[in-house]
Scaffold this motif. Structure first.
Motif, PDB file in Angstrom:
ATOM      1  N   MET A 312       0.808  -1.227   0.000  1.00  0.00           N
ATOM      2  CA  MET A 312       0.000   0.000   0.000  1.00  0.00           C
ATOM      3  C   MET A 312       0.841   1.277   0.000  1.00  0.00           C
ATOM      4  N   GLY A 313       2.149   1.123   0.116  1.00  0.00           N
ATOM      5  CA  GLY A 313       2.998   2.323   0.128  1.00  0.00           C
ATOM      6  C   GLY A 313       2.819   3.096   1.422  1.00  0.00           C
ATOM      7  N   THR A 314       2.711   4.415   1.324  1.00  0.00           N
ATOM      8  CA  THR A 314       2.568   5.256   2.505  1.00  0.00           C
ATOM      9  C   THR A 314       1.097   5.575   2.740  1.00  0.00           C
ATOM     10  N   VAL A 315       0.662   5.310   3.947  1.00  0.00           N
ATOM     11  CA  VAL A 315      -0.730   5.613   4.296  1.00  0.00           C
ATOM     12  C   VAL A 315      -0.718   6.581   5.483  1.00  0.00           C
ATOM     13  N   THR A 316      -1.332   7.729   5.283  1.00  0.00           N
ATOM     14  CA  THR A 316      -1.365   8.760   6.308  1.00  0.00           C
ATOM     15  C   THR A 316      -2.483   8.457   7.292  1.00  0.00           C
ATOM     16  N   SER A 317      -2.245   8.825   8.548  1.00  0.00           N
ATOM     17  CA  SER A 317      -3.263   8.552   9.554  1.00  0.00           C
ATOM     18  C   SER A 317      -4.558   9.270   9.201  1.00  0.00           C
ATOM     19  N   GLY A 318      -5.668   8.576   9.500  1.00  0.00           N
ATOM     20  CA  GLY A 318      -6.971   9.108   9.135  1.00  0.00           C
ATOM     21  C   GLY A 318      -7.472   8.528   7.815  1.00  0.00           C
ATOM     22  N   GLU A 319      -6.575   7.822   7.101  1.00  0.00           N
ATOM     23  CA  GLU A 319      -6.988   7.225   5.825  1.00  0.00           C
ATOM     24  C   GLU A 319      -7.174   5.733   5.994  1.00  0.00           C
ATOM     25  N   SER A 320      -7.881   5.117   5.023  1.00  0.00           N
ATOM     26  CA  SER A 320      -8.036   3.658   5.037  1.00  0.00           C
ATOM     27  C   SER A 320      -7.871   3.129   3.623  1.00  0.00           C
ATOM     28  N   ARG A 321      -7.528   1.828   3.526  1.00  0.00           N
ATOM     29  CA  ARG A 321      -7.358   1.164   2.232  1.00  0.00           C
ATOM     30  C   ARG A 321      -8.143  -0.148   2.287  1.00  0.00           C
ATOM     31  N   THR A 322      -8.751  -0.508   1.177  1.00  0.00           N
ATOM     32  CA  THR A 322      -9.592  -1.712   1.147  1.00  0.00           C
ATOM     33  C   THR A 322      -9.081  -2.699   0.097  1.00  0.00           C
ATOM     34  N   ILE A 323      -8.954  -3.976   0.553  1.00  0.00           N
ATOM     35  CA  ILE A 323      -8.562  -5.067  -0.344  1.00  0.00           C
ATOM     36  C   ILE A 323      -9.721  -6.072  -0.347  1.00  0.00           C
ATOM     37  N   THR A 324     -10.034  -6.644  -1.501  1.00  0.00           N
ATOM     38  CA  THR A 324     -10.885  -7.851  -1.511  1.00  0.00           C
ATOM     39  C   THR A 324     -10.185  -8.912  -2.350  1.00  0.00           C
ATOM     40  N   PHE A 325     -10.428 -10.166  -1.964  1.00  0.00           N
ATOM     41  CA  PHE A 325      -9.990 -11.283  -2.822  1.00  0.00           C
ATOM     42  C   PHE A 325     -10.926 -12.458  -2.561  1.00  0.00           C
ATOM     43  N   GLN A 326     -10.837 -13.449  -3.442  1.00  0.00           N
ATOM     44  CA  GLN A 326     -11.794 -14.555  -3.355  1.00  0.00           C
ATOM     45  C   GLN A 326     -11.088 -15.905  -3.307  1.00  0.00           C
TER      46      GLN A 326
END
Lengths: 330, 159
Positions: A312-326
């Motif tokens: 995800m590289g750099t993620v700043t606080s207050g942010e979110s990232r979403t992954i899905t897989f099956q």
């Protein structure tokens, strides 16, 4: 047109001059170099009754320009320097500028015990940017030792100075520490106008300028503890359109990475092993709505045969990232 | 002390060039002085400005130039003009009488500063300012009788 010579009484002339003193505040950087002579000669020409023109020079008046002792210290960090409890070797960056008009050396001192902040870091060393690249190069840039390698700067010349500190283990997220660097002219400092006889660059006196020949500025360390929360959920779709977990059912996993606290997380990689008795559905990784290939390549997602992984590289606080897989239940 | 030394020099020059000067008669004496404004703080905290005779100055100091002239000869002098090139390290800051002409081209042409123009890098003109002045000049177009004299006063700032 008649030109009149006005022979003003001395008091009147001085009065007129003093009244106009306000426009004489100059805008200058370092100004005329120390040791420069100002020589003034007036010339008069006139005609004799015989009709010949005669030129007369006045006596030359010579005044030497003294060394003005001035220095400016600026913290050049773009903002707080992020640190974690117990981190060592944090770098604060300052610029020291000789704003006087002579070559002058400056004594540097760092203060890590400034009051009014949240914690005191430990001073490791002050380092001069010897190779002048603006970046701290351990082992290349010279460690500063007061009285030994006080940086000598020409008028208007600057040097980058690094203050290296260690962060103690005590402080918590959001705590800040003030670190101040001072520079003082070696020739002398004090109230503006203080004069050091005969000690000026170029042979004149050295005179303390408006900065007092002593300046400091502060940089800040800030504890930035970013906290990562991973929230995983699953939805099941069976071959019959229902949600029972039977062989052949497809499970869609969603992982949400929430970063809270202050600062940011760098090089954040989230991995998840494919559960036993399931088979990964090829090319099913979706990161932030974008489908990913399974190969380890330029996109963020990959599958190595046992686990999915997303960089995800750099993620700043207050942010979110979403992954899905099956995966498919076997 | 410096002034005393240069007075000595002038005397020496006058003797060396004596024959020419003596032949012309009506010698004119020109005397140049520089003072610096110093702020003096009195005990009650008020600040007054005094003029001091400096040996040394620092950038930003306000200087007062005084040029005294006197006809010490036996004959009258006419078309009397006094020119003062600005020392390189000094920015001109105006005269006491406002009657001076200024040059912004190294002394080639003169005019009232308010009427002078300076070329910008792009070829356009802008009004000249004190910082552009290279020479100042007083055209005192009257007869200076023997024994008559006067004083021209202007200001500058050490760059």
């Amino acid at each position: 047109m008649g030109w009149r010579i006005r022979r003003l009484p001395k008091a009147a002339v001085l009065g007129a001059l003093l009244a106009s003193a306000s426009f004489a505040s100059p805008a200058f950087a370092a100004g005329t170099p120390a040791g420069t002579d100002i020589t003034n000669v007036a010339t008069a020409s006139y005609e004799t009754p015989g009709g010949s023109t005669i030129d007369v020079d006045s006596n030359p008046v010579v005044i030497k320009v003294d060394e003005l002792l001035d220095v400016v210290v600026d913290n050049t960090d773009p903002g707080d320097v992020a640190t974690q409890p117990g981190d060592t070797g944090e770098v604060l960056t300052f610029q020291v500028t000789n704003s006087g008009n002579g070559n002058e050396a400056f004594t540097l001192d760092a203060d890590v015990a400034v009051t009014g902040d949240d914690f005191d870091p430990t001073l490791v060393q002050i380092v001069l940017d010897t190779n002048d690249n603006g970046v701290y190069d351990p082992g290349v840039d010279d460690v500063y030792v007061a009285g030994t390698n006080d940086p000598a700067l020409d008028p208007d010349e600057s040097i980058t100075v690094f203050v290296i500190v260690d962060t103690p283990t005590g402080p918590t997220d959001g705590d800040r520490a003030e670190v101040s660097l001072s520079a003082v002219a070696v020739t002398g400092s004090g109230a503006p106008g203080t004069s050091f006889n005969g000690q000026g660059d170029g042979g004149g006196d050295a005179v303390v300028g408006t900065t007092g020949a002593d300046d400091d500025d502060s940089g800040f360390l800030a504890i930035q503890a970013a906290i990562l929360d991973l929230i995983k959920s699953a939805t099941v779709l069976d071959p019959f359109g229902g949600s029972t977990a039977v062989p052949g059912s497809v499970i869609t996993y969603q992982i949400v990475a929430n970063v809270t606290g202050t600062g940011s997380l760098t090089n954040l990689v989230v991995s998840d092993p494919v559960p036993a008795d399931t088979a990964y559905v090829p090319a099913s990784i979706v990161f932030e709505g974008t489908g990913q290939t399974d190969a380890t390549d330029t996109d963020e997602g990959s599958f190595d045969g046992t686990q999915i992984s997303v960089d995800m590289g750099t993620v700043t606080s207050g942010e979110s990232r979403t992954i899905t897989f099956q995966v498919t239940i076997q | 002390m410096i002034k005393a030394i240069f007075k000595g020099l002038i005397v020496a020059t006058a003797i060396l060039g004596g024959s020419a000067v003596a032949a012309q008669a009506a010698p004119l004496q020109l005397d140049s002085d520089i003072f610096v404004e110093r702020q003096k703080r009195s005990e009650d905290g008020s600040v007054s400005v005094i003029l001091a005779e400096p040996k040394t100055v620092v950038p930003g100091d306000s200087l007062v130039f005084v040029v005294k002239y006197k006809n010490v000869g036996a004959e009258a002098a006419s078309d009397f003009a006094v020119t003062n090139p600005m020392p390189k390290a000094v920015r001109y800051a105006g005269s006491a009488d406002g009657l001076e002409l200024a040059s912004v081209d190294g002394g080639k042409t003169y005019g009232f500063l308010s009427a002078l123009k300076v070329k910008n890098a792009d070829g356009t003109d802008r009004a000249a300012s004190y910082a552009d002045v290279t020479h100042i000049k007083w055209n005192l177009k009257q007869i200076l009788a023997p024994g008559q004299g006067g004083k021209l006063v202007f200001r500058g700032v050490v760059k």
